[in-house]
Design a protein around this motif. Structure first.
Motif, short mmCIF file in Angstrom:
data_model
loop_
_atom_site.label_atom_id
_atom_site.label_comp_id
_atom_site.label_asym_id
_atom_site.label_seq_id
_atom_site.Cartn_x
_atom_site.Cartn_y
_atom_site.Cartn_z
N ARG A 196 40.19 32.83 16.97
CA ARG A 196 40.30 32.85 15.51
C ARG A 196 39.03 32.31 14.86
NH1 ARG A 196 44.99 30.07 16.60
NH2 ARG A 196 44.34 28.33 15.28
N PRO A 197 38.70 32.75 13.65
CA PRO A 197 37.51 32.25 12.96
C PRO A 197 37.53 30.74 12.80
CG PRO A 197 38.36 34.19 11.85
CD PRO A 197 39.39 33.81 12.88
N GLY A 198 36.34 30.13 12.97
CA GLY A 198 36.20 28.71 12.75
C GLY A 198 36.60 27.83 13.91
N ARG A 212 35.92 16.84 24.37
CA ARG A 212 35.49 16.20 23.13
C ARG A 212 35.17 17.21 22.03
NH1 ARG A 212 30.19 12.57 21.52
NH2 ARG A 212 31.04 11.89 19.53
N LEU A 213 34.50 18.30 22.40
CA LEU A 213 34.01 19.23 21.39
C LEU A 213 35.06 20.24 20.93
CD1 LEU A 213 30.49 20.12 22.88
CD2 LEU A 213 30.99 18.51 21.04
N SER A 214 35.98 20.61 21.79
CA SER A 214 36.69 21.87 21.62
C SER A 214 38.05 21.78 20.93
CB SER A 214 36.90 22.54 22.99
OG SER A 214 35.69 22.64 23.68
N ASP A 215 38.40 22.89 20.27
CA ASP A 215 39.78 23.16 19.88
C ASP A 215 40.54 23.78 21.05
OD1 ASP A 215 39.53 22.43 17.06
OD2 ASP A 215 38.30 24.24 16.88
N THR A 216 39.81 24.59 21.83
CA THR A 216 40.41 25.29 22.96
C THR A 216 39.45 25.25 24.14
OG1 THR A 216 41.53 26.82 21.45
CG2 THR A 216 41.38 27.49 23.76
N VAL A 217 39.98 24.95 25.33
CA VAL A 217 39.20 25.02 26.56
C VAL A 217 39.73 26.18 27.39
CG1 VAL A 217 38.56 23.84 28.70
CG2 VAL A 217 38.71 22.55 26.57
N VAL A 218 38.84 27.11 27.72
CA VAL A 218 39.19 28.28 28.52
C VAL A 218 38.72 28.04 29.95
CG1 VAL A 218 38.84 30.76 28.85
CG2 VAL A 218 39.08 29.82 26.54
N VAL A 219 39.66 27.98 30.90
CA VAL A 219 39.35 27.72 32.30
C VAL A 219 39.21 29.05 33.03
CG1 VAL A 219 40.09 26.58 34.43
CG2 VAL A 219 40.62 25.55 32.21
N MET A 220 38.09 29.19 33.76
CA MET A 220 37.81 30.43 34.48
C MET A 220 37.75 30.18 35.98
SD MET A 220 35.01 32.22 31.93
CE MET A 220 35.13 33.79 32.81
N ALA A 221 38.03 31.22 36.75
CA ALA A 221 37.99 31.15 38.21
C ALA A 221 37.10 32.29 38.72
CB ALA A 221 39.40 31.27 38.79
N PRO A 222 36.47 32.09 39.89
CA PRO A 222 35.61 33.14 40.47
C PRO A 222 36.38 34.07 41.41
CG PRO A 222 35.37 31.12 41.73
CD PRO A 222 36.40 30.84 40.65
N GLY A 223 35.66 35.10 41.84
CA GLY A 223 36.13 35.99 42.91
C GLY A 223 37.27 36.93 42.61
N PRO A 224 37.21 37.80 41.61
CA PRO A 224 36.17 37.96 40.59
C PRO A 224 36.39 37.01 39.41
CG PRO A 224 37.84 39.63 40.28
CD PRO A 224 38.26 38.84 41.50
N GLY A 225 35.39 36.91 38.54
CA GLY A 225 35.47 36.05 37.37
C GLY A 225 36.61 36.48 36.45
N PRO A 265 40.18 38.79 14.52
CA PRO A 265 39.63 37.67 15.31
C PRO A 265 38.11 37.59 15.15
CG PRO A 265 41.12 39.03 16.62
CD PRO A 265 40.85 39.78 15.36
N ALA A 266 37.60 36.37 15.24
CA ALA A 266 36.15 36.22 15.24
C ALA A 266 35.55 36.83 16.50
CB ALA A 266 35.77 34.74 15.13
N LEU A 267 36.26 36.64 17.62
CA LEU A 267 35.85 37.21 18.90
C LEU A 267 37.06 37.85 19.56
CD1 LEU A 267 33.80 34.26 20.46
CD2 LEU A 267 32.86 36.30 19.37
N GLU A 268 36.84 38.98 20.18
CA GLU A 268 37.93 39.61 20.93
C GLU A 268 37.37 40.37 22.12
OE1 GLU A 268 42.12 41.92 20.07
OE2 GLU A 268 40.45 42.23 18.68
N LEU A 269 37.91 40.07 23.30
CA LEU A 269 37.58 40.80 24.52
C LEU A 269 38.87 41.40 25.06
CD1 LEU A 269 35.56 38.14 24.40
CD2 LEU A 269 34.82 39.03 26.61
N ARG A 270 38.84 42.70 25.34
CA ARG A 270 40.02 43.39 25.82
C ARG A 270 39.69 44.12 27.12
NH1 ARG A 270 40.41 44.94 20.11
NH2 ARG A 270 39.46 46.92 20.68
N ARG A 289 34.41 42.69 20.77
CA ARG A 289 34.27 42.80 19.32
C ARG A 289 33.96 41.44 18.71
NH1 ARG A 289 33.76 47.99 17.22
NH2 ARG A 289 33.99 49.12 19.20
N VAL A 290 33.08 41.45 17.72
CA VAL A 290 32.75 40.26 16.94
C VAL A 290 33.10 40.57 15.49
CG1 VAL A 290 30.91 38.73 16.19
CG2 VAL A 290 30.89 39.63 18.53
N HIS A 291 34.14 39.94 14.99
CA HIS A 291 34.66 40.23 13.65
C HIS A 291 34.89 41.73 13.47
CE1 HIS A 291 34.75 36.31 11.64
NE2 HIS A 291 33.73 36.00 12.42
N GLY A 292 35.41 42.35 14.52
CA GLY A 292 35.83 43.74 14.44
C GLY A 292 34.77 44.77 14.72
#
Length: 276
Positions: A34-36, A219-232, A5-10, A68-71
């Motif tokens: 994923r990249p791109g 308009r811009l995105s391939d994917t929109v990630v929705v986040m919530a607070p308390g905790p984030g 993955p281009a970006l990965e948070l675990r 991780r950024v590109h591993g």
């Protein structure tokens, strides 16, 4: 490495402060990009969007979990100039011309190209961009006639375009953008969205973009990630299956508004979850 993955948070957790007064900004966050891809983070204030961005950019470290950024770790990726950053404020050097502001990063950390070559997960953009290439990017961003002017001689929208070109000029594998258009009027904002999409479409850099605007995210995105607070935390990931290129005519189409309604609905749920 194929499939990296281009970006990965675990299982990422980030806490500010100690003891009973500690604030959990992010808790158990998982994300793979994923990249791109162009990915936007959206959610109520206090849900950890900017914290997540800073973790990816290597400006902070998680208290638990892995980023991780590109591993590789963000610090390693930054040392190899794999990450570009566009903050809310352009942060241009006022005594340098537009062209010198854009070319300056190429003169810093000259060993980055070699470090990038040794990272298997990188895109392989090892060659440092030269001045003609950066001039061409400025022209494509509508800045050809002002490249020898100082930042103080430019409008706010132009200064933000310079910051975007400066970041793209590194040919980064990942570009992180923290509400770069939030201080601009609607007309200028839409114009810069056009410029951003044109540059991204050509260079296909992976983008992680923070915004509070539903229309901008769709308009811009391939994917929109929705986040919530308390905790984030991440509560939903929405794939935006609209054709590209996405010109201004898209803003009036029914499918565009359906995605807007969907994202708004998920945001309302996120807000209620955080307030509960």
């Amino acid at each position: 490495m194929p499939g990296t993955p281009a970006l990965e948070l675990r299982s990422v957790r980030r806490t500010y402060g100690l003891g009973p007064s500690a604030t959990v900004a992010l808790d158990d966050v998982h994300l793979a990009v994923r990249p791109g891809r162009f990915v936007s983070l959206i959610g109520p204030s206090g849900c950890g969007k900017s914290t997540l961005l800073r973790l990816v950019a290597g400006l902070e470290r998680p208290d638990h979990g892995d980023v991780r950024v590109h591993g590789v770790a963000p610090a390693t990726a930054c040392a190899a100039k794999m990450i570009g950053l566009v903050p809310q404020s352009p942060a241009l050097l006022p005594w340098m011309s537009v062209l010198r502001n854009v070319t300056l990063p190429q003169k810093i950390n000259p060993g980055a190209a070699g470090r990038r070559e040794r990272i298997p997960g990188s895109s392989g953009r090892q060659t440092a961009p030269d001045a003609p290439y950066l001039r061409e990017l400025l022209v494509k961003a509508g800045l050809g006639e002002v490249m020898h002017k100082l930042p103080a001689q430019l409008s706010g929208g132009m200064r933000q375009r310079v910051a975007i070109v400066r970041a793209f000029g590194l040919r980064p594998d990942v570009l992180v953008m923290d509400e770069p258009f939030s201080a601009l009027d609607e007309f200028t904002r839409e114009s810069l969205q056009n410029q951003l999409l044109a540059l991204w479409d050509e260079l296909k850099t992976t983008v992680l973009f923070v915004t509070h605007s539903v229309a901008e995210a769709v308009r811009l995105s391939d994917t929109v990630v929705v986040m919530a607070p308390g905790p984030g935390r991440i509560v939903e990931t929405i794939e935006i299956e609209l054709p590209r290129p996405r010109g201004e005519r898209l803003l009036g189409e029914r499918r565009f508004h359906e995605y807007e309604d969907l994202v708004r609905d998920r945001l309302r749920r996120a807000w209620h979850d955080g307030a509960a």
